[in-house]
Design a protein around this motif. Structure first.
Motif, mmCIF file in Angstrom:
data_model
loop_
_atom_site.group_PDB
_atom_site.id
_atom_site.type_symbol
_atom_site.label_atom_id
_atom_site.label_comp_id
_atom_site.label_asym_id
_atom_site.label_seq_id
_atom_site.Cartn_x
_atom_site.Cartn_y
_atom_site.Cartn_z
ATOM 1 N N GLY A 596 2.111 -44.672 -2.269
ATOM 2 C CA GLY A 596 3.467 -45.141 -2.690
ATOM 3 C C GLY A 596 4.604 -44.608 -1.987
ATOM 4 O O GLY A 596 4.453 -43.782 -1.043
ATOM 5 N N GLU A 597 5.783 -45.056 -2.450
ATOM 6 C CA GLU A 597 6.922 -44.558 -1.819
ATOM 7 C C GLU A 597 7.815 -44.202 -2.924
ATOM 8 O O GLU A 597 9.346 -44.167 -2.444
ATOM 9 C CB GLU A 597 7.490 -45.736 -0.946
ATOM 10 C CG GLU A 597 6.444 -46.186 0.196
ATOM 11 C CD GLU A 597 7.252 -47.524 1.143
ATOM 12 O OE1 GLU A 597 8.488 -47.519 1.141
ATOM 13 O OE2 GLU A 597 6.558 -47.821 1.874
ATOM 14 N N LEU A 598 7.454 -43.545 -3.883
ATOM 15 C CA LEU A 598 8.431 -43.150 -5.009
ATOM 16 C C LEU A 598 8.838 -41.844 -4.700
ATOM 17 O O LEU A 598 10.007 -41.509 -5.298
ATOM 18 C CB LEU A 598 7.705 -43.543 -6.349
ATOM 19 C CG LEU A 598 7.362 -44.896 -6.680
ATOM 20 C CD1 LEU A 598 6.553 -44.909 -8.008
ATOM 21 C CD2 LEU A 598 8.589 -45.679 -6.970
ATOM 22 N N ILE A 599 7.951 -40.890 -4.254
ATOM 23 C CA ILE A 599 8.484 -39.490 -4.090
ATOM 24 C C ILE A 599 9.179 -39.201 -2.761
ATOM 25 O O ILE A 599 8.084 -39.147 -1.753
ATOM 26 C CB ILE A 599 7.434 -38.656 -4.422
ATOM 27 C CG1 ILE A 599 6.995 -38.797 -5.852
ATOM 28 C CG2 ILE A 599 7.683 -37.202 -4.145
ATOM 29 C CD1 ILE A 599 5.767 -37.906 -6.285
ATOM 30 N N THR A 600 10.209 -39.629 -2.287
ATOM 31 C CA THR A 600 10.633 -39.164 -1.006
ATOM 32 C C THR A 600 12.043 -38.222 -1.142
ATOM 33 O O THR A 600 12.528 -38.303 -2.293
ATOM 34 C CB THR A 600 11.243 -40.595 -0.341
ATOM 35 O OG1 THR A 600 12.197 -41.041 -1.055
ATOM 36 C CG2 THR A 600 9.824 -41.385 0.048
#
Length: 790
Positions: A596-600
Motif C-alpha cells: 500500500g501507500e498509506l505509510i509515507t
C-alpha cells in the motif's frame, strides 16, 4: 549474462527437478539417464465436485461474537467463533501423473559430459549426456500457442536407441492405446482432507459424487525407429530421434458450470488439438513457443556484474553464494527465474498461480496447494505491474470476478452485508466462506478487499479507462459496499471491524491467554481506508454519480487511525496487547507501507519511523525465515529507501532456500501437526522480483524515484523495461553506485515528476532541456525523456 539454470547431474527429488509450464499445463523435468521422468500438472485438476454448500450464520450468532469482543472477552470470542462460525476446509490441487522413459542398454550411472539446463530466455529444458560413443539429448518445453508439452529425443553417434514411454498416476486411472496414440483416462477424488488434518480416510472417491475426469494423451509426432503401441506404453526401437507431444483435457468447464464426465467427449477434445499439432511438427511448435514466450520475458532485462563463479553450475553457485562469495549476477538470475515462473504458471485462460504455482506431485500437498488470500496469492502478482507482465494478471482478474459472485452469497449468509466478501482461503471451486480450524487464520473476511487493491494498482500503471470502468470499478464497488455494512460503531464513535483478526497472529489478554479475535486490526483498517480512498479517486477519474460515494465520504474520517505502542513500534491492534510472537512471519500491520501507500513521509513521517522500529523488532526476533516473509522484507525496506537491508533480505532469501532448483522455502510452522516438514511455496520466488524492482524504481504518490534503494553490492548495472505508474517505461543505467542515465518513455501522456538523490537534467526527444514544471502537468504520448545527473 547467461540466464540459465544448469546442473551436472540428474535431479533426485522434486526440488532438484526443473519446472516448465504454459500457464495451465506443465510439470517437472528430472533429466535422468537410463531412466527419466516428467511429472505433469494441469491447473484445473483438483479434488472436489463443487457441490458443497456453505453454512448460514444467524445474525444473533454474529452479534454474540461482537458482544464478547467489545467487552474484552477475547479468548471466549475465539472459542465461540471456532465452534459456531467456521466452515469446511478447501479442496486440494492434484497431481495429474508422470510420463516415464526407460532406455535399453544405457547404464543408469552414465553421466559423462552430463548437463541439464533450463534456458530462461527460451523456456526450453535440455538434458544431454554421453554413453558409449553416443550423444543423447532431450529437449522439453510447454507451448502456450498450442497448449501442449513437447519432448524431443535425439541420439548422435554409433547406433540408435531403444526405449519405452508410459504414463502413471497417483489418481484412479487406466492406460490404453490404439494404432496412433497412447493415453490415460482417470478421475480425481471427490474430496481430499488437507495434509495437516489427521483422519483415516483423507482421500475419498465417494459413490454418487464424481470427481473431475481427465484424459492425457502421448502422441508420437516423428521417429525414424520402429514403433509399437500397447497399454504398456509407446515402444521405439533403433531410433536416432523421436518427437512426441503431450495433450491433456479434463472435465472442469469453469466456475459454476457442470463437470463433463464423458471420457469420449474429453478424448474428442484432445484429438482435435492433436490434429493441429500434427500439421506443425516439433520444430515449428518450438519456434512458435519461443516467439510467444520471449515476447513476455524480454520486456524487462536486468544485468548486474558477473562474479567469479558466474559460469559455474547453479548448485555450485548457490553454495558459493551461501558462503558469502560476491556474485551480483546471481541476484539477477533469481529475478529472471521468478519472471519465468510467473509466465509459466499464469497465462490467459488458465487459473492463477497457487501456493506452488503450477507444480505439485502430492495427493495431499502442503496447505492443499490452494489460494491463500491473506498475503500469498497477492504476492504472486506484485511483480506483474513493474515487469510489464500484464497478460499474466488475467487469471488473477478472472479469480476476483468469480469470487465476487460466490462472495455475494457469503456476504449475505455469513456476515449479513451487501456487496461481496472472501476470506483467507479459496480453491478451484471459489470458496469464499471461512474454512475450518481456528479464528486466527480462518475468520478474516478482508481477502476480497486485498485482492481488489491489485486491480486498482493495474489501472494506476496502465491508465486504461475502459478497464477501470468495465472491470475494476464494479468489483471495487462490491467490496466497498461490503465494508460499509461490515463496519460497526464502537464506544469511541469510530467505525470498527468486528470480529477482526490480524492474519495468523495472536496476542495475550489480561489473563495471559492466547487470543486472536478482537476489533479493527491495523490490516483491516488499512485495507478499508485504502479502498475508500481509491473509490473516491475513481469517482473523479470516471466522473461518476454513485450514491455509495457519499457514504464512503462520511465513513472515511470515522475510521480508526494507526497507533503506536509503548515501545515506539506501529501497533498491530487497536490496543497495545502483549504479542505472543515478537518475530511473527506476517507483516500485516505494514500493509500501508508496502504494497500500500498509506505509510509515507509525505503523509506522516512519524508513522514511517514507527514502521522502521517495528521491522527492527520483528527481524531481531527471527522474522523473515520463511521464503515469502523474507521476500516481503525486501520490498518493505526498499520503500523505506534502505537498500542495504533490502539486499540483506534478498541475500537471506537466496541463502535460506535449501532447494537446488531455487524453489523458495517454507519451514514447518511448529503447530504440532504430524508429518509437517520443509516445503516449497512459490510466493517467495514471485515476491522477490517485486522487491528487486522496488530497489531500482518506485512510482507511488505520483513521483518516479530512480534507484531509491540501490545497495552497495550492485555497484554497476542496468535495467530496462521497468514500468511505472502513469504508464511509463524506464531504462536505467548506473555506475559506481551513481545514476549514469535513465530513459523514460511516456505511453499515456501522464504527468512526469522525477526524484533522485542528486540534481538531474531532463532532455526531450530533440535533445533539448525539458522544463520539469511543464512535465508535471503532462507529457507527450509516445515521447522519450533522457535523464542525467548534473
Amino acid at each position: 549474462m547467461e540466464n540459465k539454470l544448469w546442473y551436472e547431474r540428474p535431479a533426485a527429488i522434486f526440488t532438484d527437478a526443473l519446472p516448465f509450464g504454459n500457464g495451465s499445463f506443465g510439470g517437472m523435468a528430472y533429466g535422468g539417464t537410463a531412466e527419466d521422468k516428467i511429472t505433469l500438472n494441469l491447473d484445473t485438476l483438483w479434488s472436489g465436485t463443487g457441490t458443497r454448500q456453505e453454512r448460514q450464520i444467524q445474525k444473533e450468532t454474529l452479534q454474540r461474537a461482537r458482544e464478547l469482543i467489545f467487552r474484552g472477552d477475547y479468548r471466549e470470542a475465539d472459542d465461540f467463533i471456532r465452534d459456531h462460525m467456521l466452515g469446511f476446509y478447501n479442496e486440494s490441487y492434484m497431481p495429474l501423473g508422470t510420463l516415464l522413459l526407460e532406455y535399453e542398454g544405457i547404464d543408469n550411472t552414465s553421466t559423462e559430459s552430463y548437463r541439464r539446463t533450463l534456458d530462461l530466455e527460451q523456456a526450453v529444458i535440455t538434458t544431454s549426456f554421453a554413453d558409449r560413443g553416443r550423444r543423447i539429448e532431450r529437449q522439453l518445453f510447454a507451448s502456450f500457442p498450442q497448449n501442449a508439452v513437447f519432448w524431443k529425443i535425439t541420439c548422435k553417434g554409433q547406433g540408435g536407441i531403444s526405449l519405452r514411454m508410459y504414463l502413471d498416476s497417483k489418481l484412479r486411472h487406466k492406460c490404453m492405446a490404439d494404432g496412433e496414440a497412447y493415453w490415460m483416462e482417470g478421475e480425481a477424488p471427490s474430496h481430499v482432507e488437507p495434509n495437516y488434518v489427521e483422519c483415516p480416510d483423507a482421500v475419498l472417491y465417494e459413490e454418487g459424487k464424481k470427481g473431475i475426469h481427465f484424459v492425457c494423451s502421448v502422441r508420437l509426432l516423428h521417429t525414424d525407429g520402429r514403433v509399437s503401441l500397447d497399454s504398456g506404453g509407446i515402444h521405439i526401437r533403433d531410433a536416432s530421434e523421436a518427437e512426441i507431444c503431450i495433450v491433456c483435457e479434463n472435465g472442469y468447464q469453469g466456475y459454476g458450470k457442470e463437470l463433463e464426465s464423458d471420457f469420449s467427449i474429453l478424448r474428442g477434445r484432445v484429438q482435435k488439438r492433436e490434429e493441429s499439432i500434427l500439421e506443425s511438427g516439433f520444430e515449428k511448435a518450438k519456434r512458435l513457443h519461443i516467439q510467444d514466450y520471449s515476447r513476455l520475458y524480454k520486456r524487462t532485462v536486468l544485468d548486474l556484474e558477473e562474479g567469479a563463479f558466474s559460469g559455474y553450475p547453479t548448485d555450485v553457485r548457490l553454495a558459493k553464494f551461501r558462503e558469502g562469495e560476491k556474485d551480483p549476477a546471481f541476484s539477477a538470475l533469481y529475478f529472471n527465474y521468478g519472471r519465468y515462473l510467473l509466465i509459466s504458471s499464469s497465462r490467459k485462460g488458465g487459473q492463477p498461480a497457487n501456493l506452488q504455482g503450477l507444480w505439485n506431485e502430492e495427493l495431499r500437498p502442503a496447505w492443499s496447494s490452494n489460494y491463500t488470500l491473506n498475503i500469498n496469492t497477492q504476492m504472486n502478482y506484485w511483480m506483474a505491474e513493474e515487469s510489464g507482465l500484464w497478460e499474466c494478471l488475467e487469471p488473477y482478474m478472472d479469480l476476483v470476478r468469480d469470487l465476487s459472485v460466490q462472495g455475494t452469497i457469503t456476504a449475505r449468509e455469513q456476515f449479513h452485508c451487501r456487496g461481496w466478501a472472501a476470506c483467507h482461503n479459496t480453491d478451484l471451486w471459489r470458496q469464499t466462506s471461512p474454512v475450518a480450524g481456528e479464528a486466527k487464520f480462518a475468520y478474516w473476511p478482508m481477502g476480497g478487499v486485498w485482492l481488489c487493491a491489485q486491480l486498482y494498482t493495474h489501472f494506476m500503471y496502465s491508465r486504461d479507462l475502459e478497464y477501470l470502468r468495465e472491470c475494476a470499478y464494479p468489483l471495487l464497488r462490491g467490496a466497498a459496499l461490503f465494508c460499509l455494512d461490515w463496519l460497526v460503531e464502537g464506544k469511541d464513535k469510530k467505525l470498527h471491524t468486528c470480529p477482526s483478526t490480524s492474519p495468523e497472529n495472536a496476542f495475550r489478554d489480561k489473563k495471559g491467554r492466547v487470543c486472536s479475535a478482537t476489533y479493527s486490526s491495523a490490516l483491516d483498517i488499512s485495507l478499508i481506508r485504502e479502498l475508500f480512498e481509491h473509490m473516491l479517486y475513481i469517482r473523479e477519474v470516471l466522473c461518476l454519480e454513485d450514491e455509495i460515494m457519499e457514504k464512503i465520504e462520511k465513513a472515511l474520517p470515522r475510521l480508526p487511525e494507526y497507533k503506536t505502542g509503548a515501545d515506539g513500534c506501529l501497533q498491530e491492534w487497536q490496543e497495545d496487547y502483549e504479542e505472543t510472537e515478537k518475530g511473527h512471519r506476517h507483516f500485516s500491520l505494514l500493509y500501508g507501507l508496502y504494497p500500500g501507500e498509506l505509510i509515507t513521509d509525505s503523509r506522516n513521517s512519524e508513522l514511517t519511523e514507527a514502521a522502521e522500529k517495528l521491522l527492527e523488532k520483528r527481524t531481531s526476533n527471527g522474522s523473515g525465515q520463511t521464503g515469502w516473509s523474507c521476500a516481503w522484507l525486501i520490498s518493505l525496506y526498499a520503500r523505506l529507501g534502505d537498500g542495504q537491508n533490502a539486499y540483506k533480505y534478498l541475500e537471506r532469501l537466496i541463502r535460506i532456500s535449501p532447494y537446488l532448483n531455487l524453489f523458495a522455502y517454507h519451514p514447518p510452522l511448529g503447530a504440532g501437526f504430524e508429518g509437517e516438514s520443509d516445503v516449497f511455496q512459490i510466493d517467495g520466488n514471485l515476491g522477490a522480483p517485486a522487491g528487486i524492482m522496488e530497489m531500482l524504481l518506485q512510482s507511488q504518490g505520483g513521483v518516479i524515484r530512480l534507484l531509491p534503494a540501490l545497495p552497495d553490492e550492485w555497484e554497476s548495472g542496468r535495467v530496462s523495461g521497468l514500468c511505472a505508474q502513469g504508464n511509463f517505461r524506464a531504462d536505467i543505467t548506473w555506475e559506481k553506485g551513481r545514476l549514469k542515465e535513465a530513459v523514460i518513455c511516456s505511453e499515456a501522456g501522464s504527468p512526469l515528476k522525477l526524484k533522485y538523490r542528486e540534481h538531474v537534467m531532463i532532455l526531450d526527444d530533440a535533445g533539448r532541456p525539458a522544463d520539469p514544471c511543464i512535465l508535471e502537468k503532462g507529457t507527450v504520448p509516445g515521447s522519450r525523456y533522457r535523464v542525467f545527473v548534473v
